[in-house]
Motif scaffolding. Structure first.
Motif, mmCIF file in Angstrom:
data_model
loop_
_atom_site.group_PDB
_atom_site.id
_atom_site.type_symbol
_atom_site.label_atom_id
_atom_site.label_comp_id
_atom_site.label_asym_id
_atom_site.label_seq_id
_atom_site.Cartn_x
_atom_site.Cartn_y
_atom_site.Cartn_z
ATOM 1 N N GLU A 73 0.869 -1.254 -0.112
ATOM 2 C CA GLU A 73 -0.061 -0.047 -0.035
ATOM 3 C C GLU A 73 0.993 1.061 -0.246
ATOM 4 O O GLU A 73 1.704 1.178 0.743
ATOM 5 N N LEU A 74 0.450 2.182 -0.834
ATOM 6 C CA LEU A 74 1.339 3.183 -0.855
ATOM 7 C C LEU A 74 0.371 4.507 -0.807
ATOM 8 O O LEU A 74 -0.788 4.594 -1.292
ATOM 9 N N VAL A 75 0.790 5.462 -0.040
ATOM 10 C CA VAL A 75 0.152 6.791 0.348
ATOM 11 C C VAL A 75 0.955 8.051 -0.173
ATOM 12 O O VAL A 75 2.064 7.894 0.437
ATOM 13 N N LEU A 76 0.565 8.733 -1.231
ATOM 14 C CA LEU A 76 1.458 9.638 -1.728
ATOM 15 C C LEU A 76 0.644 10.963 -1.455
ATOM 16 O O LEU A 76 -0.289 11.391 -1.583
ATOM 17 N N ARG A 77 1.585 12.127 -0.788
ATOM 18 C CA ARG A 77 0.966 13.370 -0.476
ATOM 19 C C ARG A 77 1.802 14.516 -1.386
ATOM 20 O O ARG A 77 2.954 14.565 -1.469
ATOM 21 N N ARG A 78 1.155 15.653 -1.793
ATOM 22 C CA ARG A 78 1.641 16.707 -2.233
ATOM 23 C C ARG A 78 2.671 17.409 -1.280
ATOM 24 O O ARG A 78 2.343 17.375 -0.025
ATOM 25 N N THR A 79 3.566 17.694 -1.717
ATOM 26 C CA THR A 79 4.743 18.655 -0.867
ATOM 27 C C THR A 79 5.380 19.880 -1.580
ATOM 28 O O THR A 79 4.808 19.731 -2.811
ATOM 29 N N ASP A 80 6.098 20.533 -0.943
ATOM 30 C CA ASP A 80 6.473 21.725 -1.940
ATOM 31 C C ASP A 80 7.652 21.363 -3.113
ATOM 32 O O ASP A 80 7.530 21.818 -4.094
ATOM 33 N N SER A 81 8.599 20.514 -2.774
ATOM 34 C CA SER A 81 9.325 19.891 -3.456
ATOM 35 C C SER A 81 10.157 18.628 -3.114
ATOM 36 O O SER A 81 9.753 18.176 -2.044
ATOM 37 N N GLY A 82 10.817 17.867 -3.974
ATOM 38 C CA GLY A 82 11.656 16.706 -3.817
ATOM 39 C C GLY A 82 10.645 15.513 -3.701
ATOM 40 O O GLY A 82 9.464 15.640 -3.763
ATOM 41 N N VAL A 83 11.273 14.295 -3.416
ATOM 42 C CA VAL A 83 10.646 12.929 -3.209
ATOM 43 C C VAL A 83 11.189 12.470 -1.871
ATOM 44 O O VAL A 83 12.282 12.362 -1.617
ATOM 45 N N ALA A 84 10.377 12.213 -0.927
ATOM 46 C CA ALA A 84 10.446 11.554 0.475
ATOM 47 C C ALA A 84 10.075 10.331 0.337
ATOM 48 O O ALA A 84 8.804 10.059 -0.137
ATOM 49 N N THR B 115 3.907 1.042 2.665
ATOM 50 C CA THR B 115 3.514 -0.096 3.651
ATOM 51 C C THR B 115 3.784 -1.632 2.865
ATOM 52 O O THR B 115 3.148 -1.939 1.996
ATOM 53 N N LYS B 116 5.154 -2.131 3.333
ATOM 54 C CA LYS B 116 5.245 -3.403 2.342
ATOM 55 C C LYS B 116 4.774 -4.559 3.137
ATOM 56 O O LYS B 116 4.849 -4.918 4.174
ATOM 57 N N ARG B 117 3.819 -5.290 2.221
ATOM 58 C CA ARG B 117 3.300 -6.556 2.617
ATOM 59 C C ARG B 117 3.851 -7.766 1.540
ATOM 60 O O ARG B 117 3.690 -8.971 1.803
ATOM 61 N N ILE B 118 4.185 -7.197 0.427
ATOM 62 C CA ILE B 118 4.694 -8.362 -0.543
ATOM 63 C C ILE B 118 6.172 -8.642 -0.237
ATOM 64 O O ILE B 118 7.142 -7.601 0.184
ATOM 65 N N PRO B 119 6.514 -9.794 0.039
ATOM 66 C CA PRO B 119 8.094 -10.088 0.506
ATOM 67 C C PRO B 119 9.103 -9.621 -0.543
ATOM 68 O O PRO B 119 8.754 -9.757 -1.803
ATOM 69 N N VAL B 120 10.151 -9.292 0.018
ATOM 70 C CA VAL B 120 11.190 -8.838 -0.963
ATOM 71 C C VAL B 120 12.394 -10.072 -1.369
ATOM 72 O O VAL B 120 12.246 -11.021 -0.896
ATOM 73 N N ARG B 121 12.683 -9.652 -2.583
ATOM 74 C CA ARG B 121 13.668 -10.932 -3.093
ATOM 75 C C ARG B 121 12.899 -12.202 -3.173
ATOM 76 O O ARG B 121 13.571 -13.103 -3.001
ATOM 77 N N ALA B 122 11.729 -12.510 -3.441
ATOM 78 C CA ALA B 122 10.903 -13.568 -3.648
ATOM 79 C C ALA B 122 10.540 -13.838 -4.935
ATOM 80 O O ALA B 122 9.814 -14.827 -5.017
#
Length: 297
Positions: A42-53, A91-98
């Motif tokens: 799940e990803l939640v994306l919010r607008r900010t002034d600049s950049g990527v966090a 929010t990571k629910r998918i196993p990594v390197r799987a």
């Protein structure tokens, strides 16, 4: 103007996977079929002034600048003049390197979500071009299809109707397999691979899970099982629980199985237990991916 969006990034299966050749560039020519699972980050994306966090809830994912969600966000922001920035909570629910494509799916979901925050300023065909630059799996996830045939580097795709949703089980061992390592093992065993003809499918080959179960296998299985015999043992244990389809997930390390009924899937979980692997209950997906949805800030 929408200030925040929520989007799900689904996992994928490779219904079959053939490695045809290694290019001089280091990329590989493959033939495969992708299918979605309900399991999702799940990803939640919010607008900010600049950049990527980026904030990750779950396992460590390595350097932030290499994360596909961060790279995808920067692509869209650059294309739209960097008029704003974005803060991503993943929010990571998918196993990594799987072998389930979680990072690629995160990247595709981010492309669509940041573009939506930008008022869909990037045309759809250009967004798919960005996805292909990020990776072949990203291109599949960005298409939104529940099932697609893929060839070339995996970036040439043809959407197909998905079969009805079925119960599925993903067995995740403590071992992780990096895709570049799996390809290197295949290369070592196939210094001069013999030419292979294209796979031939009739119109009904992907219409039911029974017919999908009769398709060819996954070329990664031989080399990955050779390096990790315990993964072969896991595959064999899962195969003995009576699924209609079972395969190594992509380049590994997870093994996935699809069953006719939920009771059969649940019985398989009881038989396998979780002493040697983590078990994730899910279903296959028969409809296209949902797009980003507004959330309250």
């Amino acid at each position: 103007m929408t200030e925040a969006l929520r989007v799900l990034a689904h996992a994928k299966l490779n219904l079959f996977l053939r490695i045809l050749a290694r290019e001089s560039s280091g990329f590989h020519q493959i033939e495969t079929a992708f299918a979605l699972l309900e399991m999702a980050d799940e990803l939640v994306l919010r607008r900010t002034d600049s950049g990527v966090a980026l904030e990750v809830e779950g396992p460590a994912l390595g350097p932030r600048d290499e994360n596909l969600a961060v790279r995808a966000a920067r692509m869209v922001l650059d294309a739209t003049g960097n008029r704003f920035g974005v803060a991503i909570t993943l929010t990571k629910r998918i196993p990594v390197r799987a072998g389930l494509g979680g990072g690629s799916s995160d990247g595709a979901a981010t492309l669509h979500a940041v573009n939506a925050l930008a008022g869909n300023a990037v045309p759809r065909h250009e967004l798919h071009h960005f996805a292909a630059k990020l990776g072949a799996d990203v291109a599949f996830f960005a298409s939104g299809a529940a099932l697609a045939l893929a060839w070339g580097r995996g970036d040439r795709q043809f959407r197909m109707p998905a079969p009805p949703a079925h119960p599925a089980l993903v067995a995740v061992p403590p071992i992780e397999v990096a895709t570049p390592d799996a390809y290197a093992w295949w290369d070592a065993q196939n210094r001069s691979p013999a030419p292979r003809g294209p796979v031939t499918l009739d119109a009904d080959a992907l219409s039911t899970w029974g017919s999908i179960g009769r398709l060819g296998g996954n070329d990664f299985e031989a080399v990955v099982f050779g390096k990790h015999p315990e993964l072969r043992a896991l595959y064999e244990r899962v195969a003995q629980t009576g699924p209609v389809w079972v395969r190594l997930c992509g380049s590994g390390s997870a093994v996935a199985a699809v069953y006719k009924k939920e009771r059969e899937r649940d019985d398989a979980m009881q038989r396998l237990g979780e002493k040697q692997q983590r078990l994730i209950k899910t279903t296959t997906r028969s409809t296209v991916s949902d797009g980003p949805q507004p959330v309250e800030v």
